[in-house]
Design an enzyme around this catalytic site. Structure first.
Site, PDB file in Angstrom:
ATOM      1  N   HIS A   1      23.576  13.599  31.997  1.00  6.29           N
ATOM      2  CA  HIS A   1      24.074  12.274  31.656  1.00  6.29           C
ATOM      3  C   HIS A   1      22.863  11.374  32.026  1.00  6.29           C
ATOM      4  O   HIS A   1      21.689  11.644  32.435  1.00  6.29           O
ATOM      5  CB  HIS A   1      25.018  11.734  32.660  1.00  6.29           C
ATOM      6  CG  HIS A   1      26.311  12.338  32.369  1.00  6.29           C
ATOM      7  ND1 HIS A   1      27.135  12.147  31.351  1.00  6.29           N
ATOM      8  CD2 HIS A   1      27.006  13.460  33.091  1.00  6.29           C
ATOM      9  CE1 HIS A   1      28.269  12.658  31.284  1.00  6.29           C
ATOM     10  NE2 HIS A   1      28.293  13.671  32.337  1.00  6.29           N
TER      11      HIS A   1
ATOM     12  N   HIS B   1      28.616  28.214  28.791  1.00  3.93           N
ATOM     13  CA  HIS B   1      29.195  26.937  29.053  1.00  3.93           C
ATOM     14  C   HIS B   1      28.184  25.902  29.318  1.00  3.93           C
ATOM     15  O   HIS B   1      27.697  25.758  30.504  1.00  3.93           O
ATOM     16  CB  HIS B   1      30.220  26.931  30.374  1.00  3.93           C
ATOM     17  CG  HIS B   1      30.882  25.743  30.592  1.00  3.93           C
ATOM     18  ND1 HIS B   1      32.289  25.699  30.800  1.00  3.93           N
ATOM     19  CD2 HIS B   1      30.919  24.260  30.172  1.00  3.93           C
ATOM     20  CE1 HIS B   1      32.899  24.626  31.019  1.00  3.93           C
ATOM     21  NE2 HIS B   1      31.982  23.473  30.565  1.00  3.93           N
TER      22      HIS B   1
ATOM     23  N   ARG C   1      25.180  17.875  23.914  1.00  7.71           N
ATOM     24  CA  ARG C   1      25.630  16.287  23.396  1.00  7.71           C
ATOM     25  C   ARG C   1      25.318  15.778  22.269  1.00  7.71           C
ATOM     26  O   ARG C   1      25.313  14.691  21.903  1.00  7.71           O
ATOM     27  CB  ARG C   1      24.782  15.546  24.720  1.00  7.71           C
ATOM     28  CG  ARG C   1      25.011  15.694  25.985  1.00  7.71           C
ATOM     29  CD  ARG C   1      26.275  15.558  26.430  1.00  7.71           C
ATOM     30  NE  ARG C   1      26.467  15.867  27.880  1.00  7.71           N
ATOM     31  CZ  ARG C   1      27.590  15.808  28.659  1.00  7.71           C
ATOM     32  NH1 ARG C   1      28.816  15.894  27.923  1.00  7.71           N
ATOM     33  NH2 ARG C   1      27.587  15.721  29.992  1.00  7.71           N
TER      34      ARG C   1
ATOM     35  N   HIS D   1      26.685  21.797  27.623  1.00 10.61           N
ATOM     36  CA  HIS D   1      26.952  20.617  26.699  1.00 10.61           C
ATOM     37  C   HIS D   1      25.678  20.107  26.462  1.00 10.61           C
ATOM     38  O   HIS D   1      24.940  19.748  27.175  1.00 10.61           O
ATOM     39  CB  HIS D   1      27.669  19.701  27.733  1.00 10.61           C
ATOM     40  CG  HIS D   1      28.924  19.799  28.377  1.00 10.61           C
ATOM     41  ND1 HIS D   1      30.266  19.572  27.734  1.00 10.61           N
ATOM     42  CD2 HIS D   1      29.361  20.769  29.237  1.00 10.61           C
ATOM     43  CE1 HIS D   1      31.080  20.233  28.142  1.00 10.61           C
ATOM     44  NE2 HIS D   1      30.467  20.673  29.438  1.00 10.61           N
TER      45      HIS D   1
ATOM     46  N   ASP E   1      27.768  25.082  33.204  1.00  9.58           N
ATOM     47  CA  ASP E   1      28.686  23.961  32.983  1.00  9.58           C
ATOM     48  C   ASP E   1      27.481  22.821  32.898  1.00  9.58           C
ATOM     49  O   ASP E   1      27.662  21.828  33.340  1.00  9.58           O
ATOM     50  CB  ASP E   1      29.700  23.482  34.046  1.00  9.58           C
ATOM     51  CG  ASP E   1      30.304  22.198  33.400  1.00  9.58           C
ATOM     52  OD1 ASP E   1      30.231  22.052  31.984  1.00  9.58           O
ATOM     53  OD2 ASP E   1      31.300  21.960  34.349  1.00  9.58           O
TER      54      ASP E   1
ATOM     55  N   ASP F   1      37.313  21.904  26.077  1.00 11.10           N
ATOM     56  CA  ASP F   1      36.536  21.676  27.388  1.00 11.10           C
ATOM     57  C   ASP F   1      36.253  20.009  27.687  1.00 11.10           C
ATOM     58  O   ASP F   1      36.008  19.554  26.655  1.00 11.10           O
ATOM     59  CB  ASP F   1      35.309  22.399  27.468  1.00 11.10           C
ATOM     60  CG  ASP F   1      34.537  22.100  28.760  1.00 11.10           C
ATOM     61  OD1 ASP F   1      35.214  22.563  29.809  1.00 11.10           O
ATOM     62  OD2 ASP F   1      33.751  21.690  29.101  1.00 11.10           O
TER      63      ASP F   1
ATOM     64  N   HIS G   1      39.562  24.500  30.013  1.00 14.26           N
ATOM     65  CA  HIS G   1      39.185  23.553  31.044  1.00 14.26           C
ATOM     66  C   HIS G   1      40.714  23.184  31.508  1.00 14.26           C
ATOM     67  O   HIS G   1      41.390  22.703  30.817  1.00 14.26           O
ATOM     68  CB  HIS G   1      38.585  22.371  30.543  1.00 14.26           C
ATOM     69  CG  HIS G   1      38.471  20.966  31.485  1.00 14.26           C
ATOM     70  ND1 HIS G   1      37.359  20.592  31.953  1.00 14.26           N
ATOM     71  CD2 HIS G   1      39.315  20.307  32.027  1.00 14.26           C
ATOM     72  CE1 HIS G   1      37.279  19.699  32.561  1.00 14.26           C
ATOM     73  NE2 HIS G   1      38.681  19.495  32.848  1.00 14.26           N
TER      74      HIS G   1
END
Length: 427
Positions: free
Chosen positions: A310, A61, A65, A63, A306, A153, A180
């Site tokens: 950002h 899991h 981007r 991200h 996860d 997700d 999710h």
């Protein structure tokens, strides 16, 4: 190419540390034993300096981007971040722009992975087109194009009928549905766990039932369809109990938990700041304890980060305005080792298993072990030296409340298919 990793230790399932060398040849593990007497026969040799040698960690899991949000993270920076954390295989979520909901879009991402990634990346495909419609993707086409599994997700699948049809399609193709779980009708603009801390800070809360009610729905649909159903980032005691009972009834359900939900609770939120905002949120202490118990009794199957990067500008503000998410690739192992192994709550062999072999078993991957003939995906950790987590990450993003924490278990080296992709001494 013959490579030797010498002067290391492996941990057995009985939690015993055994000194070993690892012989790597043609990207595979050729031998585990004592090979220092024939060191001259190897093309290259690396000294583990008495560190812990583990299978490369597996994170189902993350991200990364890209495409669409490269200012937060890219495949290149995300993969380097994973390697620094000891991860050699990661599974990337599809909440991208464009969403990889067609074979062409998915293949484009894999082309970028091939040129830019230093670790193995398996790409998820979405369950529905654009992640927010009622229209299912073409499951077979996406499977044939390399989809790892199917997930929306970032958002829950809001309609039971859509989830049922998705599970039927996935079961027919022997693919997994990864969920999710979040009932949007129960969100009420919440930004953190609904509890005493949200009341203290005057912030709208997120009920535990927002998560657990969808899990309850989905396990019954999984029983009906026979699909393998995997639950992302479990966070509540109710969710743990639903999954525990589903397993007792023979339903094919697995789940993951994140380090931050095991280590922190709402009590650790010191102020209204975006670094404490994650989805699902940090829950109550009784939820935190239920997650720990769930890992130990086998209800929870594995640990996943996860990793959700950002920008500083996005996260350096109130939870009311900040996006959800916390980075985790570079800190997960050391946080788990420090908070749970050093304190005697988990054994070393347990966290290594939950972070490597267990996720591999869940999804039938060929990595996650140090067996002879397995891919030479390997991590080496320094368990003895204390250091501080700083914001000097390889990730583009720094959004974590763990900066400033003193920890053990930093990654010394990481190898993917026998090739060194991270070396702390060269950083």
């Amino acid at each position: 190419m013959k490579t030797l990793i010498k002067n290391g230790n492996i941990v057995t399932s009985q939690n015993e540390l055994i000194p070993v060398d690892v012989w790597i040849e043609d990207g595979l593990i050729k031998g585990i034993g004592d090979f220092k007497e024939i060191e001259q026969a190897f093309d290259e040799a690396y000294d583990a300096c008495d560190g812990l040698i583990t299978p490369g960690l597996v994170d189902v899991h993350v991200h990364f981007r890209e495409p669409g949000f490269e200012y937060k993270e890219t495949i290149e920076t995300g993969s380097k971040s994973a390697a620094r954390g000891g991860f050699t295989t990661v599974c990337a979520m599809p909440n991208l722009n464009p969403v990889p909901d067609t074979p062409e879009k998915l293949k484009t991402i894999y082309k970028k992975i091939k040129t830019d990634s230093v670790v193995n990346i398996l790409q998820y495909a979405p369950i529905t087109k654009s992640l927010n419609s009622e229209e299912l993707v073409d499951f077979k086409e996406l499977k044939d194009s390399g989809a790892f599994a199917f997930t929306n997700d970032g958002v829950g699948v809001q309609t039971a009928g859509v989830m049922y049809e998705a599970m039927r399609e996935a079961a027919h193709l022997n693919m997994s549905i990864v969920a999710h779980t979040e009932d949007e009708s129960l969100l009420f603009d919440g930004v953190m766990h609904e509890g005493k801390k949200s009341q203290e800070l005057g912030l709208p809360g997120i009920m535990s039932a927002t998560e657990s009610s969808q899990i309850a729905r989905d396990v019954l649909l999984a029983q009906e369809t026979g699909v393998h159903y995997h639950v992302c980032h479990v966070s509540t005691k109710e969710s743990v109990e639903i999954i525990r009972q589903a397993k007792k009834h023979g339903i094919s359900v697995t789940c993951e938990v994140c380090p931050h939900h095991l280590i922190l609770s709402e009590e650790d939120i010191t102020k209204d700041h975006g670094d404490f905002k994650m989805n699902p949120p940090l829950r109550a202490t009784e939820d935190q304890q239920a997650l720990i118990t769930g890992l130990l009794d086998g209800t929870i199957d594995c640990i996943a980060t996860d990793h959700a990067p950002h920008s500083h500008e996005e996260k350096d503000q109130s939870m009311l305005d900040s996006p959800f998410g916390i980075t985790g690739s570079e800190t997960a192992f050391q946080l788990m080792f420090t908070h749970f192994v050093k304190t005697g709550r988990f054994t070393l062999s347990e966290i290594v298993y939950w972070m490597s072999e267990a996720p591999s078993k869940i999804f039938g991957l060929k990595t996650g072990t140090l067996n002879i003939g397995s891919p030479a995906d390997i991590a080496i950790f320094n368990l003895e030296e204390k250091h501080m987590i700083t914001d000097n990450f390889l990730s583009k993003s720094k959004n974590t409340p763990f900066i400033g924490s003193e920890v053990y278990g930093d990654t010394m080296m990481t190898f993917v298919h026998g090739r060194k992709v991270w070396d702390k001494k060269e950083a």
